[in-house]
Design a protein around this motif. Structure first.
Motif, mmCIF file in Angstrom:
data_model
loop_
_atom_site.group_PDB
_atom_site.id
_atom_site.type_symbol
_atom_site.label_atom_id
_atom_site.label_comp_id
_atom_site.label_asym_id
_atom_site.label_seq_id
_atom_site.Cartn_x
_atom_site.Cartn_y
_atom_site.Cartn_z
ATOM 1 N N ALA A 182 0.858 -1.193 0.000
ATOM 2 C CA ALA A 182 0.000 0.000 0.000
ATOM 3 C C ALA A 182 0.891 1.238 0.000
ATOM 4 O O ALA A 182 1.381 1.663 1.046
ATOM 5 N N ALA A 183 1.096 1.794 -1.181
ATOM 6 C CA ALA A 183 1.915 3.001 -1.312
ATOM 7 C C ALA A 183 1.205 4.186 -0.654
ATOM 8 O O ALA A 183 -0.009 4.169 -0.448
ATOM 9 N N GLY A 184 1.968 5.215 -0.340
ATOM 10 C CA GLY A 184 1.417 6.400 0.312
ATOM 11 C C GLY A 184 0.235 6.995 -0.438
ATOM 12 O O GLY A 184 -0.753 7.408 0.172
ATOM 13 N N ASP A 185 0.315 7.047 -1.755
ATOM 14 C CA ASP A 185 -0.799 7.588 -2.543
ATOM 15 C C ASP A 185 -2.053 6.732 -2.395
ATOM 16 O O ASP A 185 -3.171 7.249 -2.354
ATOM 17 N N ASP A 186 -1.874 5.426 -2.300
ATOM 18 C CA ASP A 186 -3.011 4.528 -2.094
ATOM 19 C C ASP A 186 -3.654 4.770 -0.730
ATOM 20 O O ASP A 186 -4.878 4.756 -0.598
ATOM 21 N N VAL A 187 -2.821 4.984 0.280
ATOM 22 C CA VAL A 187 -3.330 5.254 1.627
ATOM 23 C C VAL A 187 -4.104 6.564 1.631
ATOM 24 O O VAL A 187 -5.208 6.649 2.179
ATOM 25 N N ARG A 188 -3.564 7.594 1.004
ATOM 26 C CA ARG A 188 -4.264 8.884 0.943
ATOM 27 C C ARG A 188 -5.601 8.749 0.217
ATOM 28 O O ARG A 188 -6.616 9.297 0.644
ATOM 29 N N LEU A 189 -5.623 7.991 -0.857
ATOM 30 C CA LEU A 189 -6.861 7.775 -1.596
ATOM 31 C C LEU A 189 -7.887 7.018 -0.742
ATOM 32 O O LEU A 189 -9.076 7.351 -0.731
#
Length: 92
Positions: free
Chosen positions: A24-31
């Motif tokens: 889970a990349a940071g962008d995925d977490v933010r999304l």
């Protein structure tokens, strides 16, 4: 306007983000966090109540992003207190 079938229902959103940034990349977490916040807003507008645990807000070591959604839900509820329909019983 017809009353929503969610009017007065208790909603419990549960889940967490995996620690491994390769999964889970940071962008995925933010999304994911944006999606949860939008879901909470939509449910508030339909008169839902919430069950939200209160605990620490653990963060991922790799990027410092929160693992759980509990505090995000609390914050979103607080920011949207004026949006539920009239006549909803104690909201949360």
């Amino acid at each position: 306007m017809a009353r929503s079938p969610l009017h007065g229902r208790r909603i419990h959103i549960s889940g967490s983000v995996v620690e491994d940034v390769a999964v889970a990349a940071g962008d995925d977490v933010r999304l994911a966090r944006e999606s949860v916040a939008e879901l909470v807003k939509a449910l508030v507008r339909r008169g839902a109540n919430f069950v939200v645990p209160v605990d620490a807000e653990p963060k991922r070591r790799a990027d410092g992003l929160p693992i759980c959604f509990d505090w995000l839900i609390w914050q979103t509820l607080r920011d949207n207190l004026t949006h539920p329909p009239a006549g909803v019983p104690a909201r949360w």
